[in-house]
Design a protein around this motif. Structure first.
Motif, PDB file in Angstrom:
ATOM      1  N   LYS A   1      -5.769   4.737   5.696  1.00 48.01           N
ATOM      2  CA  LYS A   1      -5.570   3.426   5.054  1.00 48.01           C
ATOM      3  C   LYS A   1      -4.465   2.597   5.712  1.00 48.01           C
ATOM      4  CE  LYS A   1      -7.184   3.948   0.300  1.00 48.01           C
ATOM      5  NZ  LYS A   1      -6.724   4.368  -1.034  1.00 48.01           N
TER       6      LYS A   1
ATOM      7  N   HIS B   1       1.846   4.286  -2.922  1.00 48.20           N
ATOM      8  CA  HIS B   1       1.654   5.703  -2.594  1.00 48.20           C
ATOM      9  C   HIS B   1       2.944   6.498  -2.785  1.00 48.20           C
ATOM     10  CE1 HIS B   1       0.145   9.237  -0.544  1.00 48.20           C
ATOM     11  NE2 HIS B   1       1.179   9.185   0.275  1.00 48.20           N
TER      12      HIS B   1
ATOM     13  N   LEU C   1       0.843  -1.200   0.000  1.00 50.30           N
ATOM     14  CA  LEU C   1       0.000   0.000   0.000  1.00 50.30           C
ATOM     15  C   LEU C   1       0.880   1.252   0.000  1.00 50.30           C
ATOM     16  CD1 LEU C   1      -3.047   1.029   0.566  1.00 50.30           C
ATOM     17  CD2 LEU C   1      -2.205   1.322   2.909  1.00 50.30           C
TER      18      LEU C   1
ATOM     19  N   ALA D   1      -6.382  -0.611   5.481  1.00 49.26           N
ATOM     20  CA  ALA D   1      -6.110  -1.308   4.215  1.00 49.26           C
ATOM     21  C   ALA D   1      -4.861  -2.186   4.338  1.00 49.26           C
ATOM     22  CB  ALA D   1      -5.953  -0.293   3.087  1.00 49.26           C
ATOM     23  N   THR D   2      -4.346  -2.287   5.547  1.00 45.60           N
ATOM     24  CA  THR D   2      -3.277  -3.249   5.868  1.00 45.60           C
ATOM     25  C   THR D   2      -3.793  -4.058   7.062  1.00 45.60           C
ATOM     26  OG1 THR D   2      -2.150  -2.019   7.618  1.00 45.60           O
ATOM     27  CG2 THR D   2      -1.559  -1.431   5.348  1.00 45.60           C
TER      28      THR D   2
END
Ligand SMILES: Cc1cc2nc3c(=O)[nH]c(=O)nc-3n(C[C@H](O)[C@H](O)[C@H](O)COP(=O)(O)OP(=O)(O)OC[C@H]3O[C@@H](n4cnc5c(N)ncnc54)[C@H](O)[C@@H]3O)c2cc1C
Length: 498
Positions: free
Chosen positions: A282, A125, A121, A286-287
């Motif tokens: 996130k 980014h 992730l 998202a992890t």
């Protein structure tokens, strides 16, 4: 460096010039100060335990980079079996403090390990920030660091976003940025265990609004970073009368503190997110970070629940009420509640799933556990207090009363129990009060109610991660299995006319 980190090594690492304040004064050395020294010893006990020859295999694993054995709290489970192996180590640590050290080293290490599991992730980014995450995970693991975190902006006016507060630097924010890194100014709450941690992970888990970009950062710095001020709350350890009078608060007061960043410089290699509201949120969700950090909490809570159940049963024995049907009923309820925590923990492990190379506990069962246990804890405490009655208060003022022959004789005559000698009865009820009613105990109720966020936050996670589609699908399937009356003829006519 020892082959496995020891308590002595940890204590020595805390003599680093950190800027801690309590009772109007700066603390010269947290390891010897009367407000903190016993808590520091309890942290050291965890490292001493893992370095015992009989425990090394259970509690540690070999770092893939250095070969040094480090705590399993840094292990990245690749399978269900490895998850259980790691859990047994975390459970063994929690048993040493009976679940009363919420921010033991395995909490934030679980968060950082989860972030590392989701490093792609960060790659997507910003590759430099991803490198910072990778390097930091390896550095913290290989030095077996004790980390704490501050991920909440200080309470002030919750109806306004961070940058709308009267002082835009109330909540720690980027005040400057240059070739070397960012500079942070402002406060964060609530750094539990910071007085005995090596480093602090700083970010924001609360939703941030457009305009809050300067608060949308994520980084880690040593606790002795220049300008980092630690403002301790009252120490329960310092107020404890003795180990006999306050067996828990005298040992396991992990401390909470407000951190103030007085223009603290954070080098780029320690910055994981820089001014991105999206990535700040996130990095947790998202992890596997948020799941792993809170999974650790449920392991610890199960140990504490078992201890509280033991306390409840002992109270019933101490007062000769254990055979009363109503009391058995109450104990049965408590036992079922321990079973609930146990079942949810085993469930989230068994229902976990493979996320790339890693095995991650089930998110929704974790959030179910959080929602239910933050309601459960105060209820269990109240139930046990109800069982105990005035025995929690019908106690000598302190252990010093035993030194007075007149008082010792009267204590012996008046502190009666079918299972405890008078002195043991006093000892037991002092312990019970420290777990159930003291200021330390009350802080624990607040901790269990809030450590994972207020209840509307945890319920929001439960709502977000639940499998509504399957449940709604069942309703739809049943409705589809029998006919629905057609619309009235008048509706056909008006449709044709239209
Ligand atoms: C003992 C203890 C130790 C802690 N340790 C740590 C730590 O180590 N690291 C760390 O980062 N944090 C720590 N915390 C902080 C913890 O994460 C927060 O307390 C928690 O996230 C709730 O935030 P808050 O305290 O600001 O409460 P708030 O968010 O201000 O909420 C308080 C109450 O206000 C109401 N409320 C507020 N906002 C809303 C809203 N939007 N909608 C509806 N109702 C609302 C609700 O009734 C809520 O229960 C600790 C807290 C405690 C009590």
């Amino acid at each position: 460096m020892n082959p496995v980190k020891t308590g002595q090594e940890h204590v020595a690492s805390l003599r680093d010039g950190r800027d801690v304040y309590i009772n109007g004064e700066r603390v010269a050395d947290v390891t010897t100060h009367k407000a903190f020294r016993n808590s520091v010893s309890s942290a050291a006990m965890l490292y001493d335990f893992q370095s015992q020859p009989a425990q090394i295999d259970i509690m540690t694993f070999a770092s893939p980079d250095t070969g040094r054995r480090v705590s399993r709290c840094w292990q990245l489970p690749g399978s269900y079996a490895e998850l259980l192996e790691r859990r047994r180590a975390l459970e063994a640590w929690a048993e040493l403090h009976y679940g009363f050290m919420g921010r033991s080293p395995d909490h934030v290490s679980s968060c950082i390990s989860g972030m590392f599991m989701g490093v792609e992730l960060f790659e997507a980014h910003d590759r430099k920030r991803a490198a910072a995450v990778r390097d930091y995970y390896a550095f913290a693991r290989d030095n077996d660091l004790f980390l704490t975190y501050v991920i909440i902006n200080p309470q002030a006016d919750r109806s306004k976003s961070a940058h709308e507060q009267a002082d835009p630097y109330l909540a720690a924010a980027v005040v400057d940025e240059d070739a070397e890194g960012i500079t942070m100014r402002g406060a964060k709450m609530l750094a539990t265990s910071s007085i005995m941690a090596n480093e602090v992970f700083v970010t924001c888990i609360q939703p941030l609004a457009p305009g809050d970009e300067k608060q949308a950062v994520s980084f880690a710095i040593p606790m002795n970073a220049k300008g980092l001020r630690v403002l301790s709350r009252k120490s329960y350890e310092e107020s404890a009368v003795s180990g006999f009078d306050n067996p828990l608060s005298s040992r396991f007061d992990e401390n909470d503190a407000v951190l103030y960043f007085d223009d603290v410089k954070v080098p780029w290699e320690r910055v994981f997110v820089n001014q991105s509201i999206d990535m700040t949120l996130k990095q947790f969700h998202a992890t596997p970070a948020h799941v792993y950090q809170n999974y650790q909490c449920q392991i610890r809570l199960l140990v504490k629940m078992r201890f509280l159940a033991g306390l409840a049963h002992r109270i019933a024995e101490a007062n000769g009420i254990v055979a009363f049907p109503q009391v058995r009923d109450t104990l049965g309820q408590i036992a079922a509640e321990v079973g609930l925590v146990d079942g949810l923990l085993h469930g989230m492990e068994a229902k976990g799933r493979q996320v790339g190379a890693y095995y991650v506990p089930d998110r929704h069962l974790l959030y179910s556990a959080q929602v239910l246990t933050q309601q459960l804890y105060p209820k269990v405490i109240t139930t046990i207090r109800d069982l105990a009655g005035g025995g929690l208060i019908m106690l000598p003022s302190s252990v010093a009363d035993f030194d007075n022959p007149l008082l010792a004789d009267l204590i012996h005559k008046t502190q009666k129990s079918p299972v405890f000698a008078p002195e043991e009865r006093v000892k037991f009820f002092k312990l019970a009060w420290d777990a159930l009613g003291s200021e330390f105990a009350s802080r624990h109720v607040q901790y269990e109610m809030f450590y994972a966020g207020a209840s509307f936050v945890t319920r929001g996670h439960s709502y977000r991660t639940f499998d509504w589609a399957t449940c709604k699908g069942m309703v739809d399937t049943l409705m589809a299995s029998y006919p629905t009356p057609g619309p009235p003829a008048s509706a056909h006519k008006s449709a044709a006319a239209g």
